[in-house]
Design an enzyme around this catalytic site. Structure first.
Site, PDB file in Angstrom:
ATOM      1  N   VAL A  19       0.825  -1.206   0.000  1.00 29.45           N
ATOM      2  CA  VAL A  19       0.000   0.000   0.000  1.00 29.45           C
ATOM      3  C   VAL A  19       0.858   1.254   0.000  1.00 29.45           C
ATOM      4  O   VAL A  19       0.658   2.168  -0.811  1.00 29.45           O
ATOM      5  CB  VAL A  19      -0.944   0.005   1.219  1.00 29.45           C
ATOM      6  CG1 VAL A  19      -1.710   1.320   1.298  1.00 29.45           C
ATOM      7  CG2 VAL A  19      -1.913  -1.169   1.147  1.00 29.45           C
ATOM      8  N   ASP A  37      10.217   3.366   6.579  1.00 34.94           N
ATOM      9  CA  ASP A  37       9.932   1.993   6.962  1.00 34.94           C
ATOM     10  C   ASP A  37      10.930   1.575   8.031  1.00 34.94           C
ATOM     11  O   ASP A  37      12.097   1.997   7.998  1.00 34.94           O
ATOM     12  CB  ASP A  37      10.037   1.062   5.748  1.00 34.94           C
ATOM     13  CG  ASP A  37       9.294  -0.256   5.968  1.00 34.94           C
ATOM     14  OD1 ASP A  37       8.184  -0.401   5.423  1.00 34.94           O
ATOM     15  OD2 ASP A  37       9.823  -1.126   6.682  1.00 34.94           O
ATOM     16  N   ARG A  42      14.587  -3.337   3.647  1.00 33.57           N
ATOM     17  CA  ARG A  42      13.591  -2.837   2.703  1.00 33.57           C
ATOM     18  C   ARG A  42      14.022  -1.476   2.153  1.00 33.57           C
ATOM     19  O   ARG A  42      13.940  -1.236   0.935  1.00 33.57           O
ATOM     20  CB  ARG A  42      12.232  -2.732   3.392  1.00 33.57           C
ATOM     21  CG  ARG A  42      11.118  -2.089   2.570  1.00 33.57           C
ATOM     22  CD  ARG A  42      10.697  -2.939   1.421  1.00 33.57           C
ATOM     23  NE  ARG A  42       9.459  -2.455   0.807  1.00 33.57           N
ATOM     24  CZ  ARG A  42       9.083  -2.723  -0.423  1.00 33.57           C
ATOM     25  NH1 ARG A  42       9.840  -3.488  -1.202  1.00 33.57           N
ATOM     26  NH2 ARG A  42       7.938  -2.274  -0.907  1.00 33.57           N
ATOM     27  N   THR A  88      -2.531  -4.275   9.402  1.00 32.61           N
ATOM     28  CA  THR A  88      -3.392  -4.497  10.571  1.00 32.61           C
ATOM     29  C   THR A  88      -3.853  -5.956  10.530  1.00 32.61           C
ATOM     30  O   THR A  88      -4.923  -6.268  10.013  1.00 32.61           O
ATOM     31  CB  THR A  88      -4.607  -3.542  10.569  1.00 32.61           C
ATOM     32  OG1 THR A  88      -5.149  -3.473   9.244  1.00 32.61           O
ATOM     33  CG2 THR A  88      -4.210  -2.166  11.024  1.00 32.61           C
ATOM     34  N   THR A 123      -6.572  -0.719   7.413  1.00 32.12           N
ATOM     35  CA  THR A 123      -7.933  -1.170   7.694  1.00 32.12           C
ATOM     36  C   THR A 123      -8.130  -1.357   9.193  1.00 32.12           C
ATOM     37  O   THR A 123      -7.347  -2.049   9.851  1.00 32.12           O
ATOM     38  CB  THR A 123      -8.215  -2.498   6.977  1.00 32.12           C
ATOM     39  OG1 THR A 123      -8.050  -2.300   5.578  1.00 32.12           O
ATOM     40  CG2 THR A 123      -9.631  -2.975   7.256  1.00 32.12           C
ATOM     41  N   CYS A 263      -6.706  -8.823   3.349  1.00 29.96           N
ATOM     42  CA  CYS A 263      -7.957  -8.068   3.434  1.00 29.96           C
ATOM     43  C   CYS A 263      -9.181  -8.944   3.684  1.00 29.96           C
ATOM     44  O   CYS A 263      -9.745  -8.939   4.771  1.00 29.96           O
ATOM     45  CB  CYS A 263      -8.164  -7.262   2.143  1.00 29.96           C
ATOM     46  SG  CYS A 263      -7.072  -5.834   1.994  1.00 29.96           S
ATOM     47  N   ARG A 334       0.902 -13.370   2.361  1.00 34.45           N
ATOM     48  CA  ARG A 334       0.268 -13.027   3.626  1.00 34.45           C
ATOM     49  C   ARG A 334      -1.089 -13.728   3.763  1.00 34.45           C
ATOM     50  O   ARG A 334      -1.937 -13.637   2.902  1.00 34.45           O
ATOM     51  CB  ARG A 334       0.057 -11.514   3.731  1.00 34.45           C
ATOM     52  CG  ARG A 334       1.327 -10.726   3.966  1.00 34.45           C
ATOM     53  CD  ARG A 334       1.058  -9.245   3.951  1.00 34.45           C
ATOM     54  NE  ARG A 334       0.574  -8.808   2.638  1.00 34.45           N
ATOM     55  CZ  ARG A 334       0.138  -7.568   2.384  1.00 34.45           C
ATOM     56  NH1 ARG A 334       0.094  -6.669   3.349  1.00 34.45           N
ATOM     57  NH2 ARG A 334      -0.257  -7.232   1.171  1.00 34.45           N
TER      58      ARG A 334
END
Length: 427
Positions: A19, A37, A42, A88, A123, A263, A334
């Site tokens: 995202v 980050d 990364r 989240t 979220t 999600c 994920r």
């Protein structure tokens, strides 16, 4: 009183995953942006010009001239607009885990100044921004909410691996903690989102809108998963039924399958957690979750039954699972529910190999203790499960996939990736 023009915006994006990175790159076309980050590897990889998630191309990354990367909190101090895009997840008990979000809020709080705006994209359940995150910002910064600093919420709508629906072409929901802030947040996103924006009347409305988007999809998939179970018992081809029903103009084109990812398989638990906290026990939403969470075990059982019917001994049988990511054509593992298929088959005594050219082997080992094979052995497997419909797998076709199997084997197509009749069983 909030007073700031778009030209004054100096943006920090906190969290550079699926995202955050596309958002930082897009904002950097018009504003100075710090991509932050906590992962030093990364940051190093992004500075070298490559995004391992493949959401941003090397060319687009190189073209983001107003974007710099950092894992040093000191680099956030010059920013006045903070956008939080951290994960989240849920914990092992399927309860919301706000730890990454609250830690990110602590990080922002250390750099927060009078007049700054903090926008959350992660979220959450309705109320989390103002009830959970804002108190952390106040405690760490010593500032007062809606007097010294302000907040907004604009839920992410990134679809990993989707090269058609990109950030600028997906309409964005926005909101703010006061009317002037709501206008500012909306204008900020409208400056980069070509599809336009929808300004929600409150942060809580925007939070609720996000969490029900995926809850609705979860329930629709749960329905067709249950239909698949029923039709399998009746020996009726589920896809043929759905194709026939789909000739009606208002029939929704959902298909059965494993429901994973960050999600759809997670967000409903945020809503049900909040519902239970206010004294309501949701029934339909949790029923859908239970059904979808059980589909991996169901698929494994279907394969085992098909193997036994062919007198293939399951104990010590070799099974190839093709695909480990939560969806096709992306490296994202994920919350992938393919691991449920693998675990159930191993419980039956099968020796399972996992093959997926999209995944990072080290990440698979770390997250799931699964070591993918580099290349399956020809003529070696008693069972083959086509679990993810990667384009490369579709392109192989039936013959090339069956070549991995022994003379007597079962091919199970979980994703309707092959033509009808090409596999031995389908979901």
């Amino acid at each position: 009183m909030f007073e700031r023009t778009l030209q004054e915006a100096r943006i920090a994006v906190i969290g550079l995953g699926y995202v955050g990175l596309p958002l930082a790159v897009e904002f950097a076309k018009a504003y100075p942006v710090v991509g932050f980050d906590i992962s030093a590897p990364r940051i190093k990889a992004l500075e070298a010009g490559h995004d391992a998630t493949l959401e941003v191309s090397d060319e687009d990354l190189a073209g983001a001239k107003h974007l710099r990367f950092s894992c040093d909190i000191a680099d956030l101090e010059a920013c006045n607009t903070f956008i939080v895009t951290v994960p989240t997840p849920i914990d092992p008990h399927k309860r919301p885990d706000l730890t990454p979000l609250l830690r990110a809020s602590e990080t922002v709080g250390k750099a927060l100044k009078a007049g700054d705006v903090v926008i959350y994209e992660s979220t959450v359940y309705p109320g989390a921004t103002e009830e959970d995150c804002v108190p952390v910002l106040e405690r760490v910064s010593g500032l007062v909410f809606n007097r010294d600093f302000f907040a907004g919420y604009s839920p992410e709508r990134i679809n990993p691996g989707d090269k058609e629906h990109r950030l600028p072409t997906i309409r964005k929901v926005t909101s703010g903690s006061t009317p002037p802030v709501a206008d500012h947040v909306d204008a900020l996103y409208a400056s980069i989102i070509t599809a336009g924006t929808h300004k929600a009347p409150s942060i809580r409305v925007a939070e609720a809108a996000k969490v029900i988007e995926n809850t609705q999809r979860d329930l629709n998939i749960a329905l067709v998963n249950e239909l698949a179970v029923i039709f399998n018992r009746m020996e009726i081809d589920t896809e043929a039924v759905l194709e026939a029903a789909g000739t009606k103009w208002n029939f929704l084109p959902f298909r059965p399958g494993l429901v994973g990812g960050h999600c759809i398989g997670v967000d409903p638990y945020y809503l049900t957690h909040k519902a239970q906290a206010i004294g309501y026990h949701p029934e339909v939403i949790l029923a859908g979750r239970r059904l979808n969470d059980g589909m991996g075990a169901y698929a494994a059982e279907q394969l085992v039954k098909a193997m036994l019917k062919r007198r293939i001994h399951v104990n010590n049988a070799r099974v190839l699972v093709m695909g480990l990511t939560f969806k096709e054509n992306c490296p994202d593992i994920r919350n992938t529910r393919v691991v449920d298929v693998v675990a159930e088959l191993r419980d039956f005594g099968a020796v399972v190999d996992v093959y997926d050219p999209w995944v990072d082997a080290g990440e698979c080992e770390h997250e799931y203790a699964i070591t993918p094979v580099e290349k399956p052995e020809l003529g070696s497997y008693d069972g083959i499960v086509l679990a993810v419909a990667h384009s490369a797998f579709r392109a192989m076709g039936e013959a090339a996939i069956r070549a991995f199997g022994r003379e007597e084997h079962v091919l199970y197509d979980l994703k309707y990736a092959l033509p009808r009749g090409a596999s031995d069983i389908r979901l």
